[in-house]
Scaffold this motif. Structure first.
Motif, PDB file in Angstrom:
ATOM      1  N   PRO A  50       0.540  -0.819   0.121  1.00  0.00           N
ATOM      2  CA  PRO A  50      -0.593   0.261  -0.179  1.00  0.00           C
ATOM      3  C   PRO A  50       0.989   1.308  -0.480  1.00  0.00           C
ATOM      4  O   PRO A  50       1.817   0.898   0.551  1.00  0.00           O
ATOM      5  CB  PRO A  50      -0.912  -0.167   1.034  1.00  0.00           C
TER       6      PRO A  50
ATOM      7  N   LYS B 191      -1.527   3.242   3.440  1.00  0.00           N
ATOM      8  CA  LYS B 191      -3.135   2.757   3.075  1.00  0.00           C
ATOM      9  C   LYS B 191      -4.141   1.447   3.245  1.00  0.00           C
ATOM     10  O   LYS B 191      -3.342   0.368   3.328  1.00  0.00           O
ATOM     11  CB  LYS B 191      -3.740   2.993   2.012  1.00  0.00           C
ATOM     12  N   LYS B 192      -5.179   1.596   4.470  1.00  0.00           N
ATOM     13  CA  LYS B 192      -5.328   0.958   4.920  1.00  0.00           C
ATOM     14  C   LYS B 192      -7.030  -0.503   4.141  1.00  0.00           C
ATOM     15  O   LYS B 192      -7.638   1.132   3.974  1.00  0.00           O
ATOM     16  CB  LYS B 192      -5.621  -0.317   6.144  1.00  0.00           C
TER      17      LYS B 192
ATOM     18  N   PHE C 240      -8.609  -0.640   1.545  1.00  0.00           N
ATOM     19  CA  PHE C 240      -8.636  -0.238   0.342  1.00  0.00           C
ATOM     20  C   PHE C 240      -9.064  -1.767  -0.324  1.00  0.00           C
ATOM     21  O   PHE C 240      -8.530  -2.881  -0.548  1.00  0.00           O
ATOM     22  CB  PHE C 240      -8.278   0.547  -0.572  1.00  0.00           C
ATOM     23  N   PRO C 241     -10.503  -1.332  -1.491  1.00  0.00           N
ATOM     24  CA  PRO C 241     -10.399  -2.990  -1.976  1.00  0.00           C
ATOM     25  C   PRO C 241      -8.917  -2.697  -3.907  1.00  0.00           C
ATOM     26  O   PRO C 241      -8.711  -2.215  -3.576  1.00  0.00           O
ATOM     27  CB  PRO C 241     -11.532  -2.396  -3.190  1.00  0.00           C
TER      28      PRO C 241
ATOM     29  N   LEU D  63      -9.887  -7.378   0.091  1.00  0.00           N
ATOM     30  CA  LEU D  63      -9.182  -5.431   1.228  1.00  0.00           C
ATOM     31  C   LEU D  63      -8.111  -5.722   1.026  1.00  0.00           C
ATOM     32  O   LEU D  63      -6.926  -6.693   1.291  1.00  0.00           O
ATOM     33  CB  LEU D  63     -10.267  -5.317   1.829  1.00  0.00           C
TER      34      LEU D  63
ATOM     35  N   GLY E 124      -4.873   0.628  -8.198  1.00  0.00           N
ATOM     36  CA  GLY E 124      -4.815   0.521  -7.628  1.00  0.00           C
ATOM     37  C   GLY E 124      -3.710   1.918  -6.517  1.00  0.00           C
ATOM     38  O   GLY E 124      -2.640   1.986  -6.883  1.00  0.00           O
TER      39      GLY E 124
END
Length: 441
Positions: free
Chosen positions: A346, A354-355, A357-358, A383, A415
């Protein structure tokens, strides 16, 4: 009559365990695999015969699950359960386990124990070092090392407890501050002479009597391209078709293998117990030979993904052999191909990732050599859980082909994720070759 199906307990739920899980499934015995993990990894839970998540460092909880699921064999993936005595509890409950007992796992859980063991048994390859429980004497030893030092917290730190002069510490003052931080956290520490050279990993399968060595692998700890940024658990790794490193010669391999073998003998002598599991030596090729950087008591992550993607023996038989003291070297073999592993992590990793998220894998057509790491699943959606998320492994006849295959997969996931596109490239490998040439002449 057909032999009964093996019911094997796998402890752990990261990408390393996903690689172990897939390698077990490729064994020709069709094992029934139960998993005890810290989280629910859908790469494991979707195919496991039984799955539970809980505290992996609770021996009683692990043994209860093993008995409930009628496990007749176990393998421990991460280091924390070994340090907590999970292997001891399983063996005491009558379940053969690939993973060393707690006393043996000190080779990883205590940097000081490891250095003292090598010194006591006359095993070469250690740099100058001293153990400390306070700041007393630190000034003098740092001065003695003349700016060339490494400070290591003496415990399990997830690959983030080591700071090196010239890389993380710019002065003795900063080193003292880091030592004080370690002491304030309640830990001891080790200060070692800094060695210079390219690093590599050698894994040894052991049943307490027989040993089999793996191909060499090189990990990349720094977060960003060009080996810059903070240390991580490992951003990726590569191995070569000839199972050596481009910067090592045969004497380097023999020295590392001999050091692993002597260390296994020393551990058995010191503790009175056989070492049953994987011994992982992290080595450095220096101007005047091989130096041991550290030992680990299990498969490394990410190197495990390289090795088990290339594994073509009977991995279940190898695990059973380690656990029961009946290791047959013929159960272990690796394809003569190159491999490159690249981790997607991430944005913000490792300090403030970041945590939740799809993760969209729809563009990845071939997930055969994809390993799910720090992930979660909610309402059918995958996720990112905040640490190393996805590991892609590419293989091929040459390192260039393996790197291209891994990179082609890694760039397909959109992403807020990043990876190191330089891992396995000729430019980065050449830097290692140039370094060893400059050191050895």
């Amino acid at each position: 009559m057909r032999a009964p199906m093996t019911k094997i307990l796998l402890i752990g739920s990261g990408a390393r365990e996903h690689a172990i899980f897939k390698a077990l499934l490729r064994s020709n015995e069709s094992p029934e695999i139960q998993v005890f993990g810290s989280t629910v990894n859908p790469g494991l839970s979707g195919q496991a015969a039984a799955y539970t998540s809980g505290p992996m460092t609770d021996p009683e909880a692990v043994v209860q699950f093993a008995k409930k699921s009628a496990s007749d064999l176990a393998i421990v993936g991460p280091e924390a359960p070994l340090d907590a005595g999970v292997a001891d509890a399983l063996v005491e409950a009558g379940i053969p386990t690939a993973g060393p007992l707690k006393a043996l796992a000190q080779i990883e859980s205590s940097k000081g124990f490891a250095r003292d063991l090598l010194q006591e048994y006359g095993i070469p390859g250690s740099p100058a070092y001293r153990r400390f429980t306070s700041l007393q004497g630190v000034d003098g030893f740092l001065a003695e090392l003349n700016g060339h030092f490494v400070v290591k917290a003496d415990g399990l730190m997830g690959g983030k407890g080591v700071k090196v002069s010239g890389e993380h510490l710019s002065s003795e003052k900063e080193a003292l501050s880091w030592c004080r931080e370690i002491v304030d956290s309640g830990s001891e520490f080790v200060i070692e002479e800094k060695c210079v050279g390219p690093e590599f990993s050698l894994f040894t399968f052991s049943d307490g009597k027989s040993v089999v060595h793996s191909p060499l692998v090189q990990d990349h700890k720094r977060a960003y391209v060009g080996d810059t940024g903070p240390n991580t658990g490992g951003m990726g790794s590569y191995s070569m078709p000839d199972h050596r490193m481009p910067f090592t010669d045969e004497s380097d391999y023999r020295a590392a293998a001999e050091m692993n073998e002597k260390t296994l003998e020393a551990l058995a002598s010191k503790t009175g117990s056989p070492y049953r599991g994987i011994l992982y030596g992290g080595f450095m090729a220096t101007a005047d030979g091989i130096r041991l950087i550290e030992y680990n008591a299990r498969f490394g992550d990410p190197e495990c993904m390289n090795l088990l993607t290339l594994f073509e023996g009977n991995f279940l038989a190898a695990v059973r052999g380690m656990a029961t003291g009946t290791l047959d070297p013929s159960s272990i073999s690796f394809r003569k191909e190159a491999s490159v592993c690249k981790y997607l992590v991430p944005e913000g990793y490792p300090d403030s990732p970041k945590k939740l998220f799809p993760i969209d894998l729809s563009a990845v057509a071939d997930c055969r050599d994809l390993y799910l790491g720090s992930v979660d699943e909610r309402d059918g959606q995958l996720l990112a859980a905040g640490s190393r998320t996805l590991a892609f492994v590419g293989t091929g006849p040459t390192l260039a082909e393996a790197e291209a295959a891994a990179e082609a997969l890694a760039v397909k996931v959109p992403g807020p994720l990043f990876h190191r596109p330089d891992i396995g490239t000729s430019e980065l490998v050449q830097k290692r070759i140039d370094l060893i040439k400059s050191l050895r002449g």
